[in-house]
Design an enzyme around this catalytic site. Sequence first.
Site, PDB file in Angstrom:
ATOM      1  N   CYS A  12       0.859  -1.189   0.000  1.00 49.12           N
ATOM      2  CA  CYS A  12       0.000   0.000   0.000  1.00 49.12           C
ATOM      3  C   CYS A  12       0.893   1.237   0.000  1.00 49.12           C
ATOM      4  O   CYS A  12       2.118   1.140   0.148  1.00 49.12           O
ATOM      5  CB  CYS A  12      -0.869   0.002   1.259  1.00 49.12           C
ATOM      6  SG  CYS A  12       0.143   0.072   2.746  1.00 49.12           S
ATOM      7  N   HIS A  40       5.535  -5.998   8.291  1.00 47.94           N
ATOM      8  CA  HIS A  40       5.247  -7.332   8.812  1.00 47.94           C
ATOM      9  C   HIS A  40       5.452  -8.384   7.729  1.00 47.94           C
ATOM     10  O   HIS A  40       4.493  -9.039   7.292  1.00 47.94           O
ATOM     11  CB  HIS A  40       3.810  -7.382   9.354  1.00 47.94           C
ATOM     12  CG  HIS A  40       3.737  -6.993  10.785  1.00 47.94           C
ATOM     13  ND1 HIS A  40       2.604  -6.479  11.369  1.00 47.94           N
ATOM     14  CD2 HIS A  40       4.666  -7.044  11.778  1.00 47.94           C
ATOM     15  CE1 HIS A  40       2.848  -6.231  12.643  1.00 47.94           C
ATOM     16  NE2 HIS A  40       4.092  -6.558  12.913  1.00 47.94           N
ATOM     17  N   HIS A  72       3.311   1.675  10.781  1.00 50.44           N
ATOM     18  CA  HIS A  72       2.220   1.689  11.753  1.00 50.44           C
ATOM     19  C   HIS A  72       2.564   2.408  13.056  1.00 50.44           C
ATOM     20  O   HIS A  72       1.805   2.371  14.014  1.00 50.44           O
ATOM     21  CB  HIS A  72       1.551   0.329  11.967  1.00 50.44           C
ATOM     22  CG  HIS A  72       2.456  -0.813  12.114  1.00 50.44           C
ATOM     23  ND1 HIS A  72       2.338  -1.955  11.375  1.00 50.44           N
ATOM     24  CD2 HIS A  72       3.509  -0.984  12.910  1.00 50.44           C
ATOM     25  CE1 HIS A  72       3.293  -2.788  11.721  1.00 50.44           C
ATOM     26  NE2 HIS A  72       4.002  -2.235  12.656  1.00 50.44           N
ATOM     27  N   CYS A  94       2.735   6.014   8.673  1.00 49.18           N
ATOM     28  CA  CYS A  94       1.794   6.324   7.591  1.00 49.18           C
ATOM     29  C   CYS A  94       0.952   7.539   8.004  1.00 49.18           C
ATOM     30  O   CYS A  94       0.461   7.604   9.140  1.00 49.18           O
ATOM     31  CB  CYS A  94       0.892   5.121   7.337  1.00 49.18           C
ATOM     32  SG  CYS A  94      -0.332   5.467   6.079  1.00 49.18           S
ATOM     33  N   GLU A 124       0.407  -0.931  16.049  1.00 52.49           N
ATOM     34  CA  GLU A 124      -0.324   0.279  15.639  1.00 52.49           C
ATOM     35  C   GLU A 124      -1.269   0.737  16.751  1.00 52.49           C
ATOM     36  O   GLU A 124      -1.359   1.926  17.061  1.00 52.49           O
ATOM     37  CB  GLU A 124      -1.123   0.000  14.356  1.00 52.49           C
ATOM     38  CG  GLU A 124      -1.904   1.236  13.881  1.00 52.49           C
ATOM     39  CD  GLU A 124      -2.835   0.951  12.705  1.00 52.49           C
ATOM     40  OE1 GLU A 124      -2.506   0.104  11.856  1.00 52.49           O
ATOM     41  OE2 GLU A 124      -3.908   1.582  12.654  1.00 52.49           O
ATOM     42  N   THR A 159      -6.508   1.135  11.579  1.00 52.36           N
ATOM     43  CA  THR A 159      -6.713   1.362  10.140  1.00 52.36           C
ATOM     44  C   THR A 159      -7.056   0.099   9.348  1.00 52.36           C
ATOM     45  O   THR A 159      -7.589   0.188   8.256  1.00 52.36           O
ATOM     46  CB  THR A 159      -5.447   1.987   9.516  1.00 52.36           C
ATOM     47  OG1 THR A 159      -4.339   1.138   9.788  1.00 52.36           O
ATOM     48  CG2 THR A 159      -5.176   3.376  10.048  1.00 52.36           C
ATOM     49  N   SER A 215       1.059 -10.196   9.915  1.00 52.62           N
ATOM     50  CA  SER A 215       0.468  -8.995   9.323  1.00 52.62           C
ATOM     51  C   SER A 215      -1.035  -8.973   9.584  1.00 52.62           C
ATOM     52  O   SER A 215      -1.777  -9.862   9.144  1.00 52.62           O
ATOM     53  CB  SER A 215       0.752  -8.978   7.823  1.00 52.62           C
ATOM     54  OG  SER A 215      -0.164  -8.144   7.173  1.00 52.62           O
ATOM     55  N   SER A 258       1.450  -5.482   3.076  1.00 53.68           N
ATOM     56  CA  SER A 258       2.899  -5.544   3.331  1.00 53.68           C
ATOM     57  C   SER A 258       3.557  -6.673   2.547  1.00 53.68           C
ATOM     58  O   SER A 258       4.644  -7.124   2.899  1.00 53.68           O
ATOM     59  CB  SER A 258       3.145  -5.714   4.839  1.00 53.68           C
ATOM     60  OG  SER A 258       2.361  -6.778   5.330  1.00 53.68           O
TER      61      SER A 258
HETATM   62  S1  SF4 Z   1      -2.886   2.936   7.097  1.00 53.26           S
HETATM   63 FE1  SF4 Z   1      -1.691   1.056   6.972  1.00 53.26          FE
HETATM   64  S2  SF4 Z   1      -2.667  -0.112   5.309  1.00 53.26           S
HETATM   65 FE2  SF4 Z   1      -3.352   2.013   5.114  1.00 53.26          FE
HETATM   66  S3  SF4 Z   1      -1.952   2.994   3.657  1.00 53.26           S
HETATM   67 FE3  SF4 Z   1      -1.171   3.373   5.733  1.00 53.26          FE
HETATM   68  S4  SF4 Z   1       0.257   1.705   6.130  1.00 53.26           S
HETATM   69 FE4  SF4 Z   1      -0.993   1.090   4.391  1.00 53.26          FE
END
Ligand code: SF4
Length: 295
Positions: A12, A40, A72, A94, A124, A159, A215, A258
């Site tokens: 992602c 992960h 995370h 992120c 996270e 998330t 993950s 991931s």
């Molecule tokens: S919140 Fe987590 S799954 Fe969503 S874009 Fe960010 S790292 Fe990726």
Amino acid sequence: MIIRLAKHSGFCFGVRRAIQLAVEAVQEGQPVYSLGELIHNPQYVQEMESRGVRVASSAESLHDSTVIIRSHGITKQQHEKLLEQGNIVIDATCPYVSKTHELIRQANIDGYPVLILGDAEHPEVIGMRSYGNQETLVVAPDEDVPNISSKRLCVISQTTQKLGHLNKLVQQLIPKVMELKVYNTICLATSQRQHSSQCLAMNSDLIIVIGGKQSSNTKMLSKLCSEYCPTVHIETEEELEPSVLSGKMRIGLAAGASTPENRIVDVYNKILKINGEEDLATSIQSIPLFKEESC
Ligand code: SF4
């Protein structure tokens, strides 16, 4: 046999960004540490280690180093500790995760205790919780809603949770609190991967979910797909037993946020080899995607 890949699969935005920042930091020539595994995915962590990104298990052990914070996030206290100990901190949290920290902080300032929907043991969520006050609670989707003594409450989600779980929690809370503030912080990458994998599972005889066993989002994909068809979760092509393909005509591949692209290609090629095919894929673009319009 047809083999199709879920339309939204693999890295992602947040994971790509963290890796990019780590690679750039290593190119500066300094040793770089990630606090906890960068993503992960054990095989990818090893690959990054060979490129110079070492994994550190605690903030206390890092002094005067370059430290990258994974996508995370980490706790507020760990972040402070890293700075106190003279480290250069590259924040690859992120932005969607950082947003949850800010929302939790602000909710407390506005007088709302916070309830996080998520896995209390997941880094996270541990990070999210650290931005809240002492009253901050965590509830997993399969747990009973805790007793709420306050008249107002803010609900926020890890998330990678499923929207249906957030909906269910809100329905359970409405009779218990007078004022409910709800933040849907489930990220788009997560919902897209869930939706496309579920659609594929509805149209497959077997789903192979590829990604780290730790993950959270990959485990969720596996759980969701298994509601529609037999599902196996593997990290690498070596774990794929030829016997699971027996009698299956429509094979679906799904991969968490991931999971690197080369892992997906390796699994696809292994299936082709089991089928005696010689024309292997050289990139993820060679793998047919499942068209979701019919879902
Ligand atoms: S919140 Fe987590 S799954 Fe969503 S874009 Fe960010 S790292 Fe990726």
